[in-house]
Design a protein around this motif. Structure first.
Motif, PDB file in Angstrom:
ATOM      1  N   ARG A   1       0.816  -1.205   0.000  1.00  0.00           N
ATOM      2  CA  ARG A   1       0.000   0.000   0.000  1.00  0.00           C
ATOM      3  C   ARG A   1       0.856   1.264   0.000  1.00  0.00           C
ATOM      4  O   ARG A   1       0.572   2.199  -0.733  1.00  0.00           O
ATOM      5  N   ASP A   2       1.910   1.302   0.801  1.00  0.00           N
ATOM      6  CA  ASP A   2       2.734   2.506   0.907  1.00  0.00           C
ATOM      7  C   ASP A   2       4.198   2.100   1.032  1.00  0.00           C
ATOM      8  O   ASP A   2       4.798   2.200   2.096  1.00  0.00           O
ATOM      9  N   VAL A   3       4.777   1.656  -0.061  1.00  0.00           N
ATOM     10  CA  VAL A   3       6.145   1.144  -0.041  1.00  0.00           C
ATOM     11  C   VAL A   3       7.141   2.263   0.249  1.00  0.00           C
ATOM     12  O   VAL A   3       8.084   2.084   1.032  1.00  0.00           O
ATOM     13  N   VAL A   4       6.940   3.416  -0.331  1.00  0.00           N
ATOM     14  CA  VAL A   4       7.874   4.535  -0.135  1.00  0.00           C
ATOM     15  C   VAL A   4       7.825   5.024   1.310  1.00  0.00           C
ATOM     16  O   VAL A   4       8.860   5.302   1.930  1.00  0.00           O
ATOM     17  N   GLY A   5       6.635   5.111   1.868  1.00  0.00           N
ATOM     18  CA  GLY A   5       6.506   5.517   3.270  1.00  0.00           C
ATOM     19  C   GLY A   5       7.140   4.512   4.215  1.00  0.00           C
ATOM     20  O   GLY A   5       7.782   4.892   5.200  1.00  0.00           O
ATOM     21  N   ASP A   6       6.965   3.225   3.910  1.00  0.00           N
ATOM     22  CA  ASP A   6       7.588   2.187   4.735  1.00  0.00           C
ATOM     23  C   ASP A   6       9.109   2.293   4.679  1.00  0.00           C
ATOM     24  O   ASP A   6       9.795   2.156   5.689  1.00  0.00           O
ATOM     25  N   ALA A   7       9.645   2.534   3.479  1.00  0.00           N
ATOM     26  CA  ALA A   7      11.092   2.668   3.336  1.00  0.00           C
ATOM     27  C   ALA A   7      11.601   3.905   4.085  1.00  0.00           C
ATOM     28  O   ALA A   7      12.666   3.853   4.720  1.00  0.00           O
ATOM     29  N   ALA A   8      10.854   4.985   4.034  1.00  0.00           N
ATOM     30  CA  ALA A   8      11.274   6.210   4.730  1.00  0.00           C
ATOM     31  C   ALA A   8      11.274   6.008   6.249  1.00  0.00           C
ATOM     32  O   ALA A   8      12.213   6.416   6.941  1.00  0.00           O
ATOM     33  N   LYS A   9      10.235   5.349   6.762  1.00  0.00           N
ATOM     34  CA  LYS A   9      10.183   5.099   8.209  1.00  0.00           C
ATOM     35  C   LYS A   9      11.277   4.125   8.632  1.00  0.00           C
ATOM     36  O   LYS A   9      11.893   4.283   9.684  1.00  0.00           O
ATOM     37  N   GLY A  10      11.550   3.124   7.798  1.00  0.00           N
ATOM     38  CA  GLY A  10      12.631   2.186   8.097  1.00  0.00           C
ATOM     39  C   GLY A  10      13.990   2.855   8.065  1.00  0.00           C
ATOM     40  O   GLY A  10      14.880   2.534   8.862  1.00  0.00           O
ATOM     41  N   ALA A  11      14.163   3.790   7.130  1.00  0.00           N
ATOM     42  CA  ALA A  11      15.418   4.532   7.070  1.00  0.00           C
ATOM     43  C   ALA A  11      15.607   5.378   8.328  1.00  0.00           C
ATOM     44  O   ALA A  11      16.725   5.488   8.860  1.00  0.00           O
ATOM     45  N   ALA A  12      14.526   5.949   8.818  1.00  0.00           N
ATOM     46  CA  ALA A  12      14.607   6.719  10.070  1.00  0.00           C
ATOM     47  C   ALA A  12      14.995   5.807  11.234  1.00  0.00           C
ATOM     48  O   ALA A  12      15.820   6.179  12.073  1.00  0.00           O
ATOM     49  N   VAL A  13      14.424   4.609  11.260  1.00  0.00           N
ATOM     50  CA  VAL A  13      14.777   3.646  12.311  1.00  0.00           C
ATOM     51  C   VAL A  13      16.260   3.300  12.224  1.00  0.00           C
ATOM     52  O   VAL A  13      16.970   3.273  13.236  1.00  0.00           O
ATOM     53  N   GLY A  14      16.744   3.028  11.005  1.00  0.00           N
ATOM     54  CA  GLY A  14      18.165   2.715  10.828  1.00  0.00           C
ATOM     55  C   GLY A  14      19.066   3.847  11.283  1.00  0.00           C
ATOM     56  O   GLY A  14      20.101   3.620  11.916  1.00  0.00           O
ATOM     57  N   GLY A  15      18.676   5.086  10.982  1.00  0.00           N
ATOM     58  CA  GLY A  15      19.460   6.240  11.425  1.00  0.00           C
ATOM     59  C   GLY A  15      19.468   6.405  12.931  1.00  0.00           C
ATOM     60  O   GLY A  15      20.500   6.720  13.538  1.00  0.00           O
ATOM     61  N   ILE A  16      18.345   6.174  13.559  1.00  0.00           N
ATOM     62  CA  ILE A  16      18.271   6.300  15.019  1.00  0.00           C
ATOM     63  C   ILE A  16      19.077   5.192  15.696  1.00  0.00           C
ATOM     64  O   ILE A  16      19.802   5.442  16.666  1.00  0.00           O
ATOM     65  N   ILE A  17      18.990   3.976  15.170  1.00  0.00           N
ATOM     66  CA  ILE A  17      19.782   2.891  15.742  1.00  0.00           C
ATOM     67  C   ILE A  17      21.266   3.174  15.547  1.00  0.00           C
ATOM     68  O   ILE A  17      22.077   2.939  16.444  1.00  0.00           O
ATOM     69  N   HIS A  18      21.638   3.701  14.401  1.00  0.00           N
ATOM     70  CA  HIS A  18      23.044   4.053  14.165  1.00  0.00           C
ATOM     71  C   HIS A  18      23.507   5.102  15.174  1.00  0.00           C
ATOM     72  O   HIS A  18      24.603   4.997  15.730  1.00  0.00           O
ATOM     73  N   ALA A  19      22.667   6.099  15.418  1.00  0.00           N
ATOM     74  CA  ALA A  19      23.045   7.158  16.361  1.00  0.00           C
ATOM     75  C   ALA A  19      23.176   6.629  17.784  1.00  0.00           C
ATOM     76  O   ALA A  19      24.071   7.056  18.523  1.00  0.00           O
TER      77      ALA A  19
END
Length: 133
Positions: free
Chosen positions: A109-127
């Motif tokens: 349904r919202d592949v781009v939104g899912d990727a954006a939220k996952g990218a935010a998760v990856g950035g927060i975990i990296h930080a």
């Protein structure tokens, strides 16, 4: 209720079972602590993102947990976990994990939104994990 059960609750239960059955018993206790922390960070970030965007909070928490597990798995396989962390890799792993979970639970349904939220998760975990032991 039956439609809600089929579309939201059952895929979430299946995703949690897959994480619990396949990933958690695979390593010793110290690795499980890191995995559970990353899954927790991902689930919390996904839930907050769901509240902000007005999406389903439980579904976004599942996608965030999948992104956290993806980032953890990527970095667990590296010989020197702390020095080899790169922001790009963590962001891409989070985006990939969340997108795959979104495809499974959301039916694309919202592949781009899912990727954006996952990218935010990856950035927060990296930080949060950048300066580990």
């Amino acid at each position: 209720m039956n439609t809600t059960l089929k579309r939201i609750v059952l895929p979430s239960v299946i995703a949690f079972n897959l994480v619990g059955v396949t990933l958690i018993p695979s390593e010793h206790a110290a690795a499980n602590d890191e995995l559970l922390k990353d899954i927790g960070i991902g689930a919390a970030t996904g839930a907050v993102g769901g509240v902000i965007t007005g999406d389903d909070v439980l579904e976004d928490a599942v996608k965030g947990a999948a992104a956290g597990a993806s980032v953890n798995e990527l970095n667990r396989r590296r010989a020197n976990r702390c020095r080899s962390r790169k922001l790009e890799r963590d962001v891409l792993a989070g985006a990939g994990g969340s997108t795959v979970a979104g495809i499974i639970t959301n039916r694309r349904r919202d592949v781009v939104g899912d990727a954006a939220k996952g990218a935010a998760v990856g950035g927060i975990i990296h930080a949060t994990r950048k300066n580990c032991r």
